[in-house]
Scaffold this active site. Structure first.
Site, PDB file in Angstrom:
ATOM      1  N   ARG A 166      40.990  77.272  39.684  1.00 44.55           N
ATOM      2  CA  ARG A 166      41.747  77.775  38.821  1.00 44.55           C
ATOM      3  C   ARG A 166      41.381  76.746  37.580  1.00 44.55           C
ATOM      4  O   ARG A 166      40.908  75.724  37.701  1.00 44.55           O
ATOM      5  CB  ARG A 166      43.381  78.146  38.957  1.00 44.55           C
ATOM      6  CG  ARG A 166      43.887  77.287  39.888  1.00 44.55           C
ATOM      7  CD  ARG A 166      44.079  75.916  39.794  1.00 44.55           C
ATOM      8  NE  ARG A 166      44.591  75.615  38.481  1.00 44.55           N
ATOM      9  CZ  ARG A 166      44.571  74.784  37.833  1.00 44.55           C
ATOM     10  NH1 ARG A 166      44.031  73.540  38.457  1.00 44.55           N
ATOM     11  NH2 ARG A 166      45.229  74.395  36.520  1.00 44.55           N
ATOM     12  N   GLY A 167      42.002  77.176  36.372  1.00 46.27           N
ATOM     13  CA  GLY A 167      41.579  76.416  35.205  1.00 46.27           C
ATOM     14  C   GLY A 167      40.595  76.997  34.692  1.00 46.27           C
ATOM     15  O   GLY A 167      39.551  77.292  35.062  1.00 46.27           O
ATOM     16  N   ALA A 168      40.839  77.019  33.248  1.00 37.34           N
ATOM     17  CA  ALA A 168      39.915  77.730  32.397  1.00 37.34           C
ATOM     18  C   ALA A 168      38.461  77.162  32.559  1.00 37.34           C
ATOM     19  O   ALA A 168      37.562  78.060  32.756  1.00 37.34           O
ATOM     20  CB  ALA A 168      40.368  77.944  30.865  1.00 37.34           C
ATOM     21  N   ARG A 209      39.813  87.419  36.096  1.00 35.52           N
ATOM     22  CA  ARG A 209      41.198  86.810  35.767  1.00 35.52           C
ATOM     23  C   ARG A 209      41.038  87.305  34.148  1.00 35.52           C
ATOM     24  O   ARG A 209      40.057  86.953  33.583  1.00 35.52           O
ATOM     25  CB  ARG A 209      41.727  85.305  35.799  1.00 35.52           C
ATOM     26  CG  ARG A 209      41.798  85.097  37.375  1.00 35.52           C
ATOM     27  CD  ARG A 209      42.421  83.806  37.343  1.00 35.52           C
ATOM     28  NE  ARG A 209      43.691  83.569  37.179  1.00 35.52           N
ATOM     29  CZ  ARG A 209      44.455  82.374  36.929  1.00 35.52           C
ATOM     30  NH1 ARG A 209      43.851  81.270  37.073  1.00 35.52           N
ATOM     31  NH2 ARG A 209      45.540  82.583  36.448  1.00 35.52           N
ATOM     32  N   GLN A 322      51.353  74.103  39.344  1.00 28.76           N
ATOM     33  CA  GLN A 322      50.171  73.273  39.093  1.00 28.76           C
ATOM     34  C   GLN A 322      50.452  71.766  38.906  1.00 28.76           C
ATOM     35  O   GLN A 322      49.660  70.999  39.051  1.00 28.76           O
ATOM     36  CB  GLN A 322      49.289  73.810  38.030  1.00 28.76           C
ATOM     37  CG  GLN A 322      48.892  75.239  38.477  1.00 28.76           C
ATOM     38  CD  GLN A 322      49.499  76.475  37.849  1.00 28.76           C
ATOM     39  OE1 GLN A 322      50.591  76.412  38.013  1.00 28.76           O
ATOM     40  NE2 GLN A 322      48.923  77.713  37.764  1.00 28.76           N
ATOM     41  N   ASP A 363      43.911  78.130  27.640  1.00 25.68           N
ATOM     42  CA  ASP A 363      43.258  78.985  28.165  1.00 25.68           C
ATOM     43  C   ASP A 363      42.243  79.845  27.196  1.00 25.68           C
ATOM     44  O   ASP A 363      41.179  80.457  27.549  1.00 25.68           O
ATOM     45  CB  ASP A 363      43.721  79.870  29.386  1.00 25.68           C
ATOM     46  CG  ASP A 363      44.228  79.149  30.301  1.00 25.68           C
ATOM     47  OD1 ASP A 363      45.589  78.295  30.317  1.00 25.68           O
ATOM     48  OD2 ASP A 363      43.836  78.988  31.576  1.00 25.68           O
ATOM     49  N   ASN A 373      48.329  79.293  26.680  1.00 23.31           N
ATOM     50  CA  ASN A 373      48.137  78.387  27.930  1.00 23.31           C
ATOM     51  C   ASN A 373      49.090  78.536  28.896  1.00 23.31           C
ATOM     52  O   ASN A 373      50.014  79.500  28.715  1.00 23.31           O
ATOM     53  CB  ASN A 373      48.317  77.112  27.409  1.00 23.31           C
ATOM     54  CG  ASN A 373      48.007  75.943  28.378  1.00 23.31           C
ATOM     55  OD1 ASN A 373      46.934  75.882  28.846  1.00 23.31           O
ATOM     56  ND2 ASN A 373      48.937  74.962  28.498  1.00 23.31           N
ATOM     57  N   LYS A 374      49.518  77.905  29.987  1.00 27.55           N
ATOM     58  CA  LYS A 374      50.286  78.243  31.005  1.00 27.55           C
ATOM     59  C   LYS A 374      51.818  78.365  30.648  1.00 27.55           C
ATOM     60  O   LYS A 374      52.187  77.726  29.509  1.00 27.55           O
ATOM     61  CB  LYS A 374      50.336  76.834  32.020  1.00 27.55           C
ATOM     62  CG  LYS A 374      50.990  77.158  32.885  1.00 27.55           C
ATOM     63  CD  LYS A 374      50.656  78.339  34.176  1.00 27.55           C
ATOM     64  CE  LYS A 374      49.412  78.524  34.405  1.00 27.55           C
ATOM     65  NZ  LYS A 374      48.961  79.767  34.715  1.00 27.55           N
TER      66      LYS A 374
END
Ligand code: MRU
Length: 495
Positions: A166-168, A209, A322, A363, A373-374
């Site tokens: 995960r993570g852009a 995603r 995370q 993201d 973002n998150k």
């Protein structure tokens, strides 16, 4: 969406079925991350793990500059100490982005491994062979270091969807490699069949995603390469080569870009007198999320490498954790002082004057600077403005989407209810409770003090500064050689 994506629930072992559409069997499952290196838990499996990743650390940073070169050398020195090898500073760095399995590490002596604490960040993927990419299963961190093989675009899509990776920036890179692996597998197919396979694979990847733009951006780059050759070309091998080199370019460019970003970010850090700098961050933006140095955490790590005293407040990042699971793990490895906090502690800490700067990742950054973002980032930005604290977004230009006008147009992923109702397999809300679980939020550009990119620190108005940065970046990159049939490189030669 499967429940196995929930990190707060025990994760079922990945399937061992040979179906190439499945991220298959695990590769080793040492219980390693919590034990102190050199301590009682430092077993052979763990030494082998760090040997392999040290090998990759030494090969992943060929073209970066300044402080990132220091980071590389530092990692090299630490890795060589860990491995008991007298590696000269930077001497073993290989220019190409991704090594073959072990990349020389297997010939290294294990002696001395127990005497040294491994530090420096780890990259979330490596190649086992020209046909198999291994991903660290991030769902299992920090309890276990387990790798999951990816042999195709379908494998990559599933790994992305299920949060193995995960993570852009990281999912963009893994998607590109997955698609290139499928092109290689389809090298001998008929042209029409290959087109169906690759178009289908690209679609599966793009939709795995929705929010991080890096995913579609990376897939589009490879498909543009394919179209350049001709989707009905019968040159299967050349198509595979071209897609492979494009995927490797994406990985190499990310290494370079994230290094530049980390360096550019140094100038924006406040310099409090007589005490450590206090940074607050959210979610995970280190190498696990980005592939190489990281974005927001890359800035922090670069400052730490320059021996700048600092302390990081790490938001736990409910509900997927995370921050607690991954950022705390990475910072611990890197030896950066940090304290884990419940997300809601950020406000009181700011009010008490205990936060000098907030640095987060992204993201997707829209053309006007609005940033997805998150979940929780927007709240931090409002709090930061209320307390007069700089709020900084760190994002490579691969996370900037000039075709999305503003934040309202960014698709926000809704994630499974179970991530909110359960904690490590234990229900914490009454059965049947309604849940809304958006994975991201949008911070309006007006709340963002600066956006740090590989092209420097950008300021408002962002519509102009983002566009200018893109132009600079495109000018700096060597124009890609147009596709040519000769000389054809063998598939996998980039390794
Ligand atoms: O849902 P995730 O873990 O894939 O979310 C992505 C993130 O890690 C964060 O939003 C991050 O700040 C941006 S990616 C460097």
């Amino acid at each position: 969406m499967t429940d196995t994506s929930n990190p707060i629930e025990p994760v079922a072992p990945a399937s061992t079925e040979p179906d190439p559409a499945t991220p298959g069997e695990e590769v080793g499952s040492p219980d390693v991350a919590q034990a102190s290196p050199g301590g009682p838990g430092f077993d052979t499996d763990r030494r082998q793990f760090f040997r392999r990743f040290a090998g990759e650390l030494l090969t992943g940073a060929g073209q970066v500059v300044g402080v990132v070169t220091e980071l590389r050398d530092r990692s090299a020195a630490e890795a060589s100490a860990l491995l008991g090898q007298p590696t000269g500073s930077g001497a073993t760095v290989v220019k190409s982005g991704v090594p073959s399995a072990g990349a020389g590490a297997d010939s290294l002596d294990e002696a001395g491994a127990e005497a040294v604490t491994p530090a420096g960040f780890r990259t979330p993927f490596r190649f086992e062979s020209d046909d198999v990419l291994l991903l660290i299963d991030q769902r299992r961190l920090p309890d276990q270091l387990v790798e999951v093989p990816v042999r195709s675009a379908n494998d990559a899509a599933r790994a992305i969807r299920d949060m193995v990776v995960r993570g852009a920036p990281a999912i963009g890179q893994v998607a590109a490699i997955g698609l290139a692996l499928t092109a290689k597998r389809a090298a001998k197919a008929q042209a029409h069949a290959r087109r169906a396979i690759l178009d289908g694979a690209a679609n599966i990847l793009r939709t795995s995603r929705p929010t991080a733009v890096n995913l579609g951006w990376a897939v589009d780059r490879l498909m543009a390469r394919y179209e350049e050759i001709g989707k009905l070309s019968d040159q299967g091998r050349e198509i595979a080569d071209a897609l492979w080199s494009e995927a490797m370019a994406i990985v190499d460019e990310a290494t370079d870009d994230h290094g530049r970003l980390a360096e550019a970010g140094q100038s924006i850090l406040p310099a409090p007198e007589g005490r450590p700098l206090r940074v607050l961050t959210h979610c995970n933006t280190g190498p696990l999320a980005c592939g190489q140095f990281g974005t927001a955490l890359g800035i922090v790590q670069a400052a730490h490498a320059r021996e700048r005293p600092l302390h990081v407040w790490v938001d736990e990042t409910r509900p997927y954790l995370q921050g607690a699971r991954l950022t705390a793990w990475e910072l611990r490895q890197a030896g950066v002082e940090h304290t884990l906090i419940p997300d809601m502690a950020a406000g009181p800490l700011m009010a008490q004057g205990q936060v000098d700067v907030v640095i987060v990742g992204a993201d997707r950054v829209a053309a006007n600077g609005d940033t997805a973002n998150k979940l929780g980032t927007f709240t931090l930005a409002v709090l930061a403005q209320r307390h007069g604290i700089p709020f900084v977004v760190a994002a490579p230009l691969s996370s900037v989407d000039l075709s999305t006008a503003d934040g309202a147009a960014i698709p926000i992923e809704d994630r499974p209810a179970i991530e909110v109702t359960e904690l490590r397999g234990v229900r914490i809300a009454p059965e049947g409770t309604n849940v809304r679980n958006p994975a991201f939020d949008v911070t309006p550009a007006g709340l963002i003090t600066a956006i740090v990119t590989e092209e420097g620190v950008l300021r408002a108005p962002y519509d102009r500064s983002l566009q200018d940065a893109m132009t600079r970046r495109n000018g700096r990159r060597e124009p890609r050689r147009p596709y040519a049939l000769e000389p054809a490189k063998p598939v996998g030669a980039a390794f």
